[in-house]
Write a protein that holds these residues in place. Structure first.
Motif, PDB file in Angstrom:
ATOM      1  N   MET A 158       0.802  -1.084   0.100  1.00  0.00           N
ATOM      2  CA  MET A 158      -0.074   0.067  -0.244  1.00  0.00           C
ATOM      3  C   MET A 158       0.906   1.342   0.007  1.00  0.00           C
ATOM      4  SD  MET A 158      -3.408  -0.472   2.446  1.00  0.00           S
ATOM      5  CE  MET A 158      -4.681  -1.673   1.866  1.00  0.00           C
ATOM      6  N   THR A 159       0.385   2.376  -0.798  1.00  0.00           N
ATOM      7  CA  THR A 159       1.030   3.535  -0.755  1.00  0.00           C
ATOM      8  C   THR A 159       0.155   4.579  -0.624  1.00  0.00           C
ATOM      9  OG1 THR A 159       2.737   2.471  -2.433  1.00  0.00           O
ATOM     10  CG2 THR A 159       2.569   4.932  -2.163  1.00  0.00           C
ATOM     11  N   LEU A 160       0.552   5.764   0.148  1.00  0.00           N
ATOM     12  CA  LEU A 160      -0.378   6.841   0.407  1.00  0.00           C
ATOM     13  C   LEU A 160      -0.117   7.850  -0.250  1.00  0.00           C
ATOM     14  CD1 LEU A 160      -2.676   7.883   2.442  1.00  0.00           C
ATOM     15  CD2 LEU A 160      -0.926   8.448   3.859  1.00  0.00           C
ATOM     16  N   VAL A 161      -1.416   8.458  -0.795  1.00  0.00           N
ATOM     17  CA  VAL A 161      -1.044   9.896  -1.655  1.00  0.00           C
ATOM     18  C   VAL A 161      -2.056  10.669  -0.796  1.00  0.00           C
ATOM     19  CG1 VAL A 161      -1.424  10.854  -3.906  1.00  0.00           C
ATOM     20  CG2 VAL A 161      -0.752   8.589  -3.614  1.00  0.00           C
ATOM     21  N   GLY A 162      -1.446  11.684  -0.100  1.00  0.00           N
ATOM     22  CA  GLY A 162      -2.204  12.793   0.834  1.00  0.00           C
ATOM     23  C   GLY A 162      -1.678  12.929   2.122  1.00  0.00           C
ATOM     24  N   ASP A 163      -2.013  13.706   2.853  1.00  0.00           N
ATOM     25  CA  ASP A 163      -1.683  14.059   4.101  1.00  0.00           C
ATOM     26  C   ASP A 163      -2.627  13.742   5.212  1.00  0.00           C
ATOM     27  OD1 ASP A 163      -0.244  14.985   6.397  1.00  0.00           O
ATOM     28  OD2 ASP A 163      -0.931  17.043   6.012  1.00  0.00           O
TER      29      ASP A 163
END
Length: 354
Positions: free
Chosen positions: A229-234
């Motif tokens: 999993m890779t997170l995009v955003g804060d």
């Protein structure tokens, strides 16, 4: 001439219900065995009682359906989810019940399917793969359904598989209401889509709440098994709310919660339209970092899910009841697509024969 006059007099003396046009014969609601509690709740919201129907099995395993009252010229609604735990049995019950009321001369048959089974098999994503959603649509049409009411289809394109009117209601408004009333006061929040396919849904909810959106990109080894999993955003120092249409094995939600906490989220909630909860889903939720897993009651909860303290339910009976009332009365249903906290009237005694 005297004989004709006598016949006319006898016809005029017949009960008014006999002379009334078919459109005034009223409404009847039936259900199979998929979720009788939800069906009873819908009927209660409408001020009606469920129609008499016996649904069971013969000794050889075939499905048996017997309609216990007249449906001639009535507007018939059959409430039946075609999802787990007995997907194929639930589907066959719907098809056979539809055939039964059709042969009993029902004026119109509307299938109310809170959770549409086989919805994820909606495209040919590999060689020699079936498009089972289209097959199910063909079966439902062939059985004799005239109209379909469903809740949060996995893919909107499924509506195009039918050559009949489909009203796809959304749980979005109920989810927004739950977040406003139970989560928003606890701190700054961010709505998170657990995959690229759910971005549109998550963005719509984030826009209505006036908050930021984040996206998790996931890579799968195989179906129902996430590898990375890779997170995009804060999400740093924020309450993260995972939003999806379906909670199945819940591996994505468990892994997503861990990813969000590692990225600085203070806590993680998950809200989904349909609680499938197959396999070890309940165990995964209980062991996960999720504060709550909130789903609608479109699928009948098992005894195991009822015992899980983290699983909460949003009641969809009111919105489905209002969809039935509006369909029967010939009113617009578009009102239900955006409303958050609607007030729905029950049928009055005179309204039952609209």
């Amino acid at each position: 001439q005297q004989q004709i006059r006598d016949i006319n007099l006898r016809f005029d003396a017949m009960p008014s219900s006999f002379n009334s046009p078919p459109s005034n014969r009223g409404i009847k609601i039936f259900t199979g065995s998929s979720h009788p509690e939800l069906a009873n709740s819908i009927a209660t919201h409408l001020g009606l009682t469920l129609g008499k129907a016996e649904v069971g099995k013969f000794s050889n395993g075939e499905t048996s359906v017997t309609i216990g009252e007249s449906v001639r010229d009535f507007d018939v609604f059959i409430i039946q989810s075609t999802s787990n735990p007995n997907v194929n049995d639930n589907l066959m019950e719907l098809l056979i019940m539809t055939d039964a009321v059709k042969r009993a001369s029902a004026r119109r048959i509307t299938a109310v399917i809170p959770s549409f089974g086989y919805a994820r098999q909606d495209k040919k994503d590999k060689s020699r793969a079936p498009i089972t959603s289209k097959l199910v649509a063909n079966l439902i049409e062939t059985a004799g359904v005239d109209r379909l009411i469903c809740l949060d289809l996995h893919a909107s394109q499924i509506q195009g598989f039918f050559d009949l009117p489909v009203d796809n209601l959304y749980a979005e408004g109920m989810i927004v209401t739950y977040i406003r009333e139970n989560i928003m006061g606890k701190g700054d929040i961010v709505v998170v889509s657990p995959d690229a396919g759910g971005v549109k849904r998550a963005k719509a909810i984030a826009d209505r709440l006036g908050v930021d959106l984040a996206i998790i990109h996931k890579e799968r080894k195989r179906a129902n098994e996430v590898d990375n999993m890779t997170l995009v955003g804060d999400v740093d120092k924020r309450i993260a709310i995972l939003v999806d249409d379906m909670a199945d094995t819940c591996g994505t939600m468990k892994m997503g919660a861990e990813t969000l906490l590692k990225k600085g989220a203070t806590s993680v909630y998950a809200l989904c339209s349909h609680g499938v909860f197959s396999g070890q889903a309940v165990k995964s939720i209980q062991e996960s970092s999720l504060v709550e897993m909130v789903v609608t009651n479109s699928i009948r909860p098992s005894e195991e899910t009822k015992k899980c303290s983290k699983i909460k339910y949003i009641d969809v009976a009111p919105i489905l009841a209002e969809a039935i009332r509006r369909t029967h009365a010939g009113e617009s249903i578009s009102y239900l697509f955006k409303v958050e906290k609607p007030t729905f009237p029950k049928f009055l005694e005179g309204d039952r024969d609209i």
